[in-house]
Design a protein around this motif. Structure first.
Motif, mmCIF file in Angstrom:
data_model
loop_
_atom_site.group_PDB
_atom_site.id
_atom_site.type_symbol
_atom_site.label_atom_id
_atom_site.label_comp_id
_atom_site.label_asym_id
_atom_site.label_seq_id
_atom_site.Cartn_x
_atom_site.Cartn_y
_atom_site.Cartn_z
ATOM 1 N N PRO A 32 0.791 -1.241 0.000
ATOM 2 C CA PRO A 32 0.000 0.000 0.000
ATOM 3 C C PRO A 32 0.816 1.282 0.000
ATOM 4 O O PRO A 32 0.488 2.223 -0.715
ATOM 5 C CB PRO A 32 -0.831 -0.123 1.275
ATOM 6 N N VAL A 33 1.892 1.387 0.805
ATOM 7 C CA VAL A 33 2.706 2.610 0.809
ATOM 8 C C VAL A 33 4.021 2.278 0.140
ATOM 9 O O VAL A 33 4.830 1.508 0.657
ATOM 10 C CB VAL A 33 2.933 3.126 2.233
ATOM 11 N N ASN A 34 4.237 2.868 -1.040
ATOM 12 C CA ASN A 34 5.347 2.446 -1.874
ATOM 13 C C ASN A 34 6.529 3.412 -1.850
ATOM 14 O O ASN A 34 7.473 3.241 -2.593
ATOM 15 C CB ASN A 34 4.872 2.303 -3.319
ATOM 16 N N ALA A 35 6.499 4.442 -1.048
ATOM 17 C CA ALA A 35 7.588 5.419 -1.073
ATOM 18 C C ALA A 35 7.773 5.985 0.331
ATOM 19 O O ALA A 35 6.934 5.830 1.216
ATOM 20 C CB ALA A 35 7.286 6.535 -2.071
ATOM 21 N N SER A 36 8.887 6.656 0.524
ATOM 22 C CA SER A 36 9.188 7.214 1.841
ATOM 23 C C SER A 36 8.377 8.464 2.127
ATOM 24 O O SER A 36 8.374 8.966 3.246
ATOM 25 C CB SER A 36 10.684 7.536 1.923
ATOM 26 N N ASP A 37 7.712 8.986 1.120
ATOM 27 C CA ASP A 37 6.894 10.178 1.295
ATOM 28 C C ASP A 37 5.842 9.929 2.376
ATOM 29 O O ASP A 37 5.221 8.867 2.416
ATOM 30 C CB ASP A 37 6.185 10.508 -0.019
ATOM 31 N N GLU A 38 5.639 10.898 3.260
ATOM 32 C CA GLU A 38 4.650 10.722 4.301
ATOM 33 C C GLU A 38 3.238 10.760 3.735
ATOM 34 O O GLU A 38 2.332 10.131 4.274
ATOM 35 C CB GLU A 38 4.813 11.805 5.372
ATOM 36 N N GLN A 39 3.033 11.526 2.683
ATOM 37 C CA GLN A 39 1.714 11.632 2.080
ATOM 38 C C GLN A 39 1.818 11.353 0.578
ATOM 39 O O GLN A 39 1.745 12.271 -0.241
ATOM 40 C CB GLN A 39 1.115 13.017 2.317
ATOM 41 N N ASP B 232 -0.985 2.676 -11.254
ATOM 42 C CA ASP B 232 -0.777 4.010 -11.839
ATOM 43 C C ASP B 232 0.453 4.698 -11.234
ATOM 44 O O ASP B 232 0.475 5.915 -11.061
ATOM 45 C CB ASP B 232 -2.012 4.894 -11.605
ATOM 46 N N ILE B 233 1.480 3.933 -10.900
ATOM 47 C CA ILE B 233 2.634 4.529 -10.221
ATOM 48 C C ILE B 233 3.329 5.546 -11.115
ATOM 49 O O ILE B 233 3.381 5.407 -12.340
ATOM 50 C CB ILE B 233 3.629 3.453 -9.748
ATOM 51 N N MET B 234 3.908 6.562 -10.457
ATOM 52 C CA MET B 234 4.645 7.601 -11.148
ATOM 53 C C MET B 234 6.147 7.306 -11.095
ATOM 54 O O MET B 234 6.577 6.273 -10.582
ATOM 55 C CB MET B 234 4.317 8.963 -10.533
ATOM 56 N N GLU C 133 -2.475 9.067 -4.422
ATOM 57 C CA GLU C 133 -3.200 7.809 -4.577
ATOM 58 C C GLU C 133 -2.576 6.954 -5.684
ATOM 59 O O GLU C 133 -2.516 5.727 -5.564
ATOM 60 C CB GLU C 133 -4.679 8.079 -4.896
ATOM 61 N N ASN C 134 -2.107 7.587 -6.753
ATOM 62 C CA ASN C 134 -1.433 6.832 -7.811
ATOM 63 C C ASN C 134 -0.201 6.110 -7.272
ATOM 64 O O ASN C 134 0.037 4.933 -7.573
ATOM 65 C CB ASN C 134 -1.022 7.762 -8.959
ATOM 66 N N ASP C 135 0.594 6.815 -6.461
ATOM 67 C CA ASP C 135 1.826 6.225 -5.947
ATOM 68 C C ASP C 135 1.568 5.172 -4.870
ATOM 69 O O ASP C 135 2.478 4.413 -4.519
ATOM 70 C CB ASP C 135 2.744 7.319 -5.387
ATOM 71 N N ARG C 136 0.357 5.117 -4.351
ATOM 72 C CA ARG C 136 0.009 4.091 -3.371
ATOM 73 C C ARG C 136 -0.499 2.818 -4.042
ATOM 74 O O ARG C 136 -0.949 1.888 -3.363
ATOM 75 C CB ARG C 136 -1.051 4.632 -2.415
ATOM 76 N N SER C 137 -0.445 2.754 -5.362
ATOM 77 C CA SER C 137 -0.960 1.587 -6.084
ATOM 78 C C SER C 137 -0.232 0.309 -5.685
ATOM 79 O O SER C 137 0.986 0.302 -5.490
ATOM 80 C CB SER C 137 -0.791 1.783 -7.601
ATOM 81 N N ALA D 177 1.328 -0.772 -19.087
ATOM 82 C CA ALA D 177 1.879 0.563 -18.867
ATOM 83 C C ALA D 177 1.180 1.260 -17.708
ATOM 84 O O ALA D 177 -0.053 1.397 -17.716
ATOM 85 C CB ALA D 177 1.750 1.397 -20.141
ATOM 86 N N PRO D 178 1.935 1.691 -16.685
ATOM 87 C CA PRO D 178 1.301 2.382 -15.554
ATOM 88 C C PRO D 178 0.695 3.713 -15.980
ATOM 89 O O PRO D 178 1.225 4.406 -16.848
ATOM 90 C CB PRO D 178 2.455 2.575 -14.566
ATOM 91 N N HIS D 179 -0.440 4.019 -15.341
ATOM 92 C CA HIS D 179 -1.169 5.269 -15.621
ATOM 93 C C HIS D 179 -1.390 5.468 -17.112
ATOM 94 O O HIS D 179 -1.262 6.564 -17.641
ATOM 95 C CB HIS D 179 -0.444 6.477 -15.024
ATOM 96 N N HIS D 180 -1.724 4.353 -17.794
ATOM 97 C CA HIS D 180 -2.137 4.372 -19.195
ATOM 98 C C HIS D 180 -1.049 4.904 -20.133
ATOM 99 O O HIS D 180 -1.342 5.397 -21.225
ATOM 100 C CB HIS D 180 -3.419 5.194 -19.373
ATOM 101 N N GLY D 181 0.198 4.834 -19.681
ATOM 102 C CA GLY D 181 1.304 5.295 -20.529
ATOM 103 C C GLY D 181 1.440 6.794 -20.566
ATOM 104 O O GLY D 181 2.018 7.348 -21.509
ATOM 105 N N GLY D 182 0.930 7.485 -19.540
ATOM 106 C CA GLY D 182 0.962 8.947 -19.521
ATOM 107 C C GLY D 182 2.368 9.516 -19.367
ATOM 108 O O GLY D 182 3.297 8.837 -18.927
ATOM 109 N N ARG D 183 2.525 10.787 -19.698
ATOM 110 C CA ARG D 183 3.834 11.442 -19.712
ATOM 111 C C ARG D 183 4.482 11.465 -18.332
ATOM 112 O O ARG D 183 5.694 11.309 -18.200
ATOM 113 C CB ARG D 183 3.669 12.873 -20.252
ATOM 114 N N THR D 184 3.695 11.663 -17.268
ATOM 115 C CA THR D 184 4.266 11.775 -15.921
ATOM 116 C C THR D 184 4.348 10.437 -15.202
ATOM 117 O O THR D 184 4.727 10.380 -14.036
ATOM 118 C CB THR D 184 3.421 12.740 -15.073
ATOM 119 N N SER D 185 3.971 9.335 -15.865
ATOM 120 C CA SER D 185 3.964 8.032 -15.208
ATOM 121 C C SER D 185 5.352 7.406 -15.269
ATOM 122 O O SER D 185 6.291 7.943 -15.863
ATOM 123 C CB SER D 185 2.956 7.112 -15.895
ATOM 124 N N ALA D 186 5.446 6.215 -14.677
ATOM 125 C CA ALA D 186 6.710 5.465 -14.687
ATOM 126 C C ALA D 186 6.841 4.601 -15.941
ATOM 127 O O ALA D 186 7.741 3.756 -16.013
ATOM 128 C CB ALA D 186 6.796 4.588 -13.441
#
Length: 830
Positions: free
Chosen positions: A691-698, A722-724, A701-705, A745-754
């Motif tokens: 559920p929490v995929n990064a060190s960011d405290e907040q 939809d991870i970035m 929702e995409n990054d919590r995928s 492709a995460p987040h549908h292959g969007g420019r800001t995605s991973a």
């Protein structure tokens, strides 16, 4: 040994001809591209030669004529294929194009509260480069505003719109919107963005024939405007517009669903029921009026006077309804019955019904595949075949002794006829709507008189008086609305009963044929010489689809299949394991108040795969394009487990979803990284990031995928939600040796995605982008496409390719398009 009595061909010649003509149309739909017209003269010559050789055997010659109707059906359906004329708008629009068009409005514009629609017969197109071309054909324009005050039928409009061909269905089992419009000779649709892009160029045409042609549509518009300006409630106005002019868009959605769940939604559409009951009212009135003139009855039978009057009233009703196809079909059906009565041939009602079917199919062969055509004719046919035996069974001569018993007889007979119509249309209702209501017969029995005997006549009289006497017309509407209010209360009552709305997997075509063969065999049991053979054939049709499913299961017992479902702008993936376990990852997509991707796309697709229960449901994160179809999926497919990125969330949609799941006893878990969800022979489904995929405290929702990986004997498939970019880097640091053959492709292959990062570091063989048709210029990002080309990576986009499936066996990965037709491309970016 006779299989079917020969006398049936002589007793019901039009019925036999109509069946063969319809069979030819249905066959021609699946044999497109073959030229049948040249066969017809040759077949006619063969029949003529047979007639000369066997001139003393007219019965044999008569039977030889029937194949000509089948061939005529093949030829007729070929007429509604894609237009071949170079000047037709279909052949001038190859891809989505911004252009201005000029043409005439052919149908009264409509508005459902969110979206407006109008139909244009285009005359000229002006492309972005300024070039002008004369063209022809129909264009269905949609817009986010109300166009009813801006144009009327016959007006010439100029519209700036985004034009495109209608996309074929992307997912098996879903509604074929392309074929729906093609059957109406519409091949191009357009989107008008603002009201400034729609301008009236010329007022209503002054041509006499144009005025005659658009008069019904002009009348419909005046009636709808009058109804909209009355003091009726929104529900009463919408229902009045539906039963008077055939426009159902104004019915409030909750009211429409209530009628649907109660099994009486057919009362909101102009059908044979409305025409028949209106003719009955008129007939009874005229018969009682004629009794006041005995001298008239000495010259003309009362029934024929009533029938002639009814035909006039029905013709007026048809004109008020604007000659729309469902109303026209219902009119032809009722009119042929009335004409049969006038010709003293009422005992040939089935032939009269078949004649109406032939007339409709000759003029519009595509109507054979519409729900309104099928339900109308099978309902009447079922009443003719089953209603009379049921009525006799329920009748009792002693009931005529008292008014109470006579009333009871009438109720029993009416209920018998309603049950006959329900049974006769049940498989077709399931096929088209995936839902049936057990309360339909009694609800129809009680609500139909309120709508058809009370509200409809009052509404028709109001339409006649709205010009000279608007006050009296308003009063009649108010009186008639009492019937609508009563019917709505009944709809609420029956809709709340248990079993009022049963959602059942739709039957296959062979199962529908088998069902009707059994009904026909039981109905004519004593008259069939080979009833056992008929039952055997019926059982073969009923069991054909399950047998095929068993064979398919045996074929796939060593294969894992992953289907990337075309849900529009969203994501949903189905994994089928060799041990028959089925896991769904996400279930969102393009949707609205009237369109739910779970009910309309994902659910029907699961049914086509023979799936009625899910072993697991993965919700990667709580965004609408990943979850807004899951309410239906949880209700109908009852997953054993739900794995989500949060069991407690502030996202209200996901909270509601999980509360429903808990109420159904479904196990809900938020699995940490490293959790194995499924582990079967040669296959493992596991969580790489929890559920929490990064060190960011907040984190967003995409990054919590949840990030999921499927590992098989021939490689792995990565489902990263939809991870970035930041979480993509975290994933690669956590799993430095991460490899996969297929990447969603995460987040549908969007420019800001991973997407770009993962493609570069993992180098998959295939990348799948789940995106919507109207978003394919944004998703995927052009850089992702360029990277795929440079790395020789095969790419699929559900917006272009539809649903694609990867079948994984010991010999490798096999890709198949399950939706849109076309051979699989091997080139990168295909």
């Amino acid at each position: 040994m006779r299989f079917i009595p020969t006398r049936w061909f002589h007793r019901f010649p039009l019925a036999c001809a109509a069946i063969l003509f319809a069979a030819g149309i249905a066959t021609g739909r699946h044999l497109s591209g073959i030229e049948f017209s040249r066969w017809f003269p040759m077949a006619a010559i063969v029949v003529l030669l047979w007639a000369i050789a066997f001139k003393k055997r007219p019965a044999f010659i008569f039977s030889c004529l029937f194949p000509l109707f089948f061939l005529a059906g093949l030829i007729q359906i070929a007429k509604i294929g894609p237009p071949s004329a170079p000047s037709h708008i279909y052949n001038q629009i190859q891809i989505r194009t911004e252009a201005s068009i000029i043409g005439k409005v052919t149908k009264a514009p409509s508005f459902d509260g969110n979206k407006g629609r109008t139909l244009i017969n285009v005359e000229q197109i002006i492309l972005a480069d300024g070039s002008q071309h004369q063209t022809s054909g129909l264009i269905r324009l949609s817009m986010p505003f109300d166009p009813r005050e801006m144009s009327i039928p016959g007006d010439r409009l100029m519209a700036r719109a985004s034009l495109s061909r209608v996309a074929p269905p992307g997912t098996p089992g879903g509604f074929d919107f392309r074929q729906y419009l093609a059957d109406r000779n519409i091949w191009i649709t357009g989107w008008v963005r603002t009201s400034n892009d729609l301008v009236r160029v010329d007022v209503t045409s002054t041509s006499f024939w144009d005025k005659i042609r658009i008069l019904p549509e002009f009348g419909r518009r005046k009636i709808n405007v009058f109804l909209a300006g009355s003091s009726l409630t929104a529900a009463e106005t919408g229902i009045y517009q539906a039963i008077l002019t055939g426009e159902k868009q104004s019915i409030p959605l909750p009211i429409f669903k209530t009628y649907q769940n109660a099994g009486i939604v057919h009362l909101l559409a102009i059908s044979g029921t409305h025409m028949g009951l209106l003719a009955l009212i008129c007939g009874l009135f005229v018969i009682n009026l004629a009794k006041l003139f005995p001298s008239l009855l000495l010259r003309w039978p009362a029934r024929k006077i009533a029938a002639s009057s009814s035909l006039i009233i029905l013709t007026a009703y048809l004109l008020i309804a604007g000659l729309n196809p469902p109303a026209t079909r219902a009119y032809l059906m009722a009119a042929t019955m009335i004409i049969a009565l006038l010709m003293d041939r009422l005992n040939m009602a089935i032939n009269a019904l078949a004649l109406a079917a032939l007339l409709i199919l000759i003029g519009d062969p595509g109507s054979l595949f519409t729900a309104s055509f099928q339900l109308s004719f099978f309902a009447v046919l079922a009443i003719l075949m089953l209603g009379e035996p049921l009525r006799k069974f329920n009748s009792n001569p002693t009931f005529s002794a008292t008014p109470t018993r006579r009333a009871l007889t009438w109720v029993c007979n009416s209920l018998a006829i309603s049950c006959a119509a329900w049974v006769g249309t049940a498989p077709l209702v399931l096929k088209h709507f995936h839902q049936i209501s057990l309360s339909g017969p009694p609800a129809t029995l009680l609500a139909a008189p309120l709508i058809c005997f009370w509200a409809l006549p009052m509404g028709l009289f109001s339409c006649l008086l709205m010009g000279p006497f608007p006050g009296a017309a308003e009063t009649l509407l108010q009186v008639g609305s009492l019937g609508i209010t009563g019917a709505t209360h009944l709809a609420h009552f029956f809709a709340d009963l248990p079993g009022s709305a049963l959602i059942i997997p739709p039957p296959t075509i062979p199962q529908i044929i088998g069902f009707y063969l059994i009904i026909a065999t039981l109905t004519f049991w004593k008259k069939l010489p080979q009833r056992g053979a008929f039952m055997a054939v019926a059982m073969i049709f009923l069991l054909a689809s399950p047998a095929f499913g068993i064979l398919k299961t045996l074929r796939d017992e060593q294969a894992t299949t992953v289907s990337f479902i075309d849900v529009g702008q969203g994501s949903s993936t189905l994994i089928e394991f060799p041990d028959h376990r089925a896991i769904l990852i996400d279930g969102g997509g393009s949707g609205s108040d009237r369109f739910n991707p779970g009910r309309e796309v994902i659910g029907p697709f699961l049914w086509t795969r023979g799936i009625s229960h899910l072993d697991g449901l993965v919700i990667t994160h709580a965004h609408a394009d990943h979850i807004n179809g899951l309410n239906f999926i949880i209700d109908q497919f009852h997953p054993a487990n739900i794995w989500t990125n949060a069991t407690q969330t502030e996202v209200s949609a996901l909270t509601t979803l999980l509360e429903k799941a808990r109420g159904l006893g479904i196990h809900i878990e938020s699995p940490p990284a490293g959790t194995t969800l499924v582990n079967t022979t040669g296959n493992r489904l596991e969580v790489l990031l929890g559920p929490v995929n990064a060190s960011d405290e907040q984190p967003t929702e995409n990054d919590r995928s949840l990030v999921i990986r499927l590992t098989t004997v021939k490689g792995s498939i990565l489902f990263p939600g939809d991870i970035m970019v930041r979480v993509g880097e975290h994933l690669l640091r956590t799993y430095p040796d991460l490899q996969c053959e297929v990447l969603l492709a995460p987040h549908h292959g969007g420019r800001t995605s991973a997407s770009n990062l993962l493609m570069e570091k993992i180098s998959p063989q295939t990348v799948v982008v789940s995106a919507g048709t109207f978003s394919k210029d944004v998703f995927p990002d052009q850089e992702l496409l360029n990277q795929g080309l440079s790395r020789n990576i095969r790419m699929f986009n559900t917006a272009i390719d539809g649903t694609v499936a990867c079948r994984i066996t010991s010999s490798g990965l096999e890709w198949t398009r399950l939706g849109r037709k076309g051979a699989m491309g091997n080139n990168p970016g295909s």
